[in-house]
Enzyme design. Structure first.
Site, PDB file in Angstrom:
ATOM      1  N   LYS A  17       0.861  -1.186   0.000  1.00  0.00           N
ATOM      2  CA  LYS A  17       0.000   0.000   0.000  1.00  0.00           C
ATOM      3  C   LYS A  17       0.897   1.236   0.000  1.00  0.00           C
ATOM      4  O   LYS A  17       1.816   1.333   0.831  1.00  0.00           O
ATOM      5  CB  LYS A  17      -0.896   0.012   1.244  1.00  0.00           C
ATOM      6  CG  LYS A  17      -2.099   0.931   1.131  1.00  0.00           C
ATOM      7  CD  LYS A  17      -3.166   0.327   0.246  1.00  0.00           C
ATOM      8  CE  LYS A  17      -4.511   1.008   0.419  1.00  0.00           C
ATOM      9  NZ  LYS A  17      -5.558   0.394  -0.429  1.00  0.00           N
ATOM     10  N   THR A  63      -4.288  -5.068   1.054  1.00  0.00           N
ATOM     11  CA  THR A  63      -3.638  -3.756   1.171  1.00  0.00           C
ATOM     12  C   THR A  63      -4.468  -2.807   2.035  1.00  0.00           C
ATOM     13  O   THR A  63      -3.918  -1.907   2.676  1.00  0.00           O
ATOM     14  CB  THR A  63      -3.387  -3.129  -0.215  1.00  0.00           C
ATOM     15  OG1 THR A  63      -4.626  -2.826  -0.839  1.00  0.00           O
ATOM     16  CG2 THR A  63      -2.577  -4.076  -1.082  1.00  0.00           C
ATOM     17  N   HIS A 266      21.494  26.766 -11.965  1.00  0.00           N
ATOM     18  CA  HIS A 266      22.311  27.837 -12.527  1.00  0.00           C
ATOM     19  C   HIS A 266      21.706  29.230 -12.299  1.00  0.00           C
ATOM     20  O   HIS A 266      20.495  29.433 -12.409  1.00  0.00           O
ATOM     21  CB  HIS A 266      22.491  27.616 -14.028  1.00  0.00           C
ATOM     22  CG  HIS A 266      23.097  26.289 -14.351  1.00  0.00           C
ATOM     23  ND1 HIS A 266      24.351  25.920 -13.920  1.00  0.00           N
ATOM     24  CD2 HIS A 266      22.621  25.227 -15.060  1.00  0.00           C
ATOM     25  CE1 HIS A 266      24.620  24.703 -14.355  1.00  0.00           C
ATOM     26  NE2 HIS A 266      23.585  24.258 -15.039  1.00  0.00           N
TER      27      HIS A 266
END
Length: 308
Positions: A17, A63, A266
């Site tokens: 799960k 689950t 950057h």
């Protein structure tokens, strides 16, 4: 896990799960509250091949049961605990209660709720959401063999000087100039594996791993910047990454290995010109922030006897 041989085919499986979200409040007798928010993912390695090959679900841990277990175990934690301790608690439950389960893998991401201050005093029950997240992965086998990895996601750091990049390979496609003066910015993802390899060696001190997480974050940050006045020069992201990883291993003997991912975000110098002359000349003061595309730098550092 070992693959199964089925009809002359190799078969591996697991089920679980993901993203079970849970918030937990602990209230002290003096009225002070503590709060965590966790996103829990569970994966079970178990002997339930018949569910795939024979339409037999009798060996499956549902689950939905896993989801409910997260909430029950959170309720059972009467005292505040670290995210690592909670992951181990869940893994112990699944490997001990269910005969079919041979290994449990529990991953948790903790949201960075931080206590606020009002009028110079820390608030008893007020919190604000911070930035970087505390992560953990616990792998526990039925035998008691254990692997605990912790980490940080989204640790954004920037320094406006003491960074350069020069002497790199040049060919016909290279236009980047050498520099000893630039902004260095990154958003660090770090993970480190502890040396504890069984439940018997696992630390029992309350909030031990929470304290260690804060300590590692401090070491990473301090090493990136250097002393507050003079700083520390970075000849490359690679050099700074290595120095940070080495300092963590030197500072914490119970950490066996560390991996750092440090994208180079950057800040490009801005010069504005037309065909006749430069209208605005860059003098290490105005930049264009951009993170696409960005440099991607990562590395792992392990003690000789360990593997990340």
């Amino acid at each position: 896990m070992m693959p199964n041989q089925i009809e002359n085919l190799s078969f591996e499986q697991r089920h679980g799960k993901d993203r079970v979200r849970v918030g937990r409040v602990w209230r002290n007798r003096d009225g002070r509250h503590f709060f965590v928010e966790w996103s829990v993912s569970i994966s079970l390695l178990s002997d339930c091949v018949a569910a795939y090959t024979g339409d037999d679900n009798s060996d499956i841990v549902a689950t939905d049961t896993m989801k409910n277990t997260v909430y029950v175990k959170a309720k059972e934690c009467a005292e505040q605990l670290s995210v690592e301790d909670f992951a181990v608690k869940l893994a112990k439950h699944f490997t001990s209660v269910y005969q079919q389960v041979t290994c449990a893998i529990v991953k948790i991401v903790e949201k960075p709720w931080e206590r606020v201050s009002v009028d110079g005093e820390t608030h008893d029950h007020g919190f604000k959401l911070g930035s970087e997240k505390h992560t953990t992965e616990v792998i526990l086998k039925k035998s008691g063999a254990l692997s605990v990895t912790s980490g940080i996601e989204g640790l954004a750091l920037l320094k406006t000087t003491k960074s350069g990049f020069e002497g790199f390979i040049r060919d016909k496609y290279t236009v980047l100039p050498d520099t000893r003066e630039r902004i260095l910015a990154t958003e660090i993802t770090a993970s480190w594996r502890y040396s504890y390899e069984s439940l018997f060696s696992f630390p029992q001190k309350p909030l031990y791993f929470t304290e260690r997480y804060l300590n590692v974050k401090e070491v990473l940050t301090d090493t990136f910047f250097g002393p507050s006045k003079e700083g520390m020069y970075s000849p490359s992201v690679q050099s700074t990454l290595y120095h940070m990883a080495k300092t963590v291993l030197k500072s914490f003997p119970d950490i066996a290995a560390i991996q750092l991912k440090m994208p180079n975000l950057h800040f490009l110098p801005v010069n504005i010109s037309n065909k006749d002359h430069t209208i605005v000349k860059f003098e290490d003061d105005v930049y264009l922030p951009t993170d696409e595309p960005h440099g991607s730098i990562q590395a792992s550092l392990s003690r000789i006897w360990s593997k990340m």
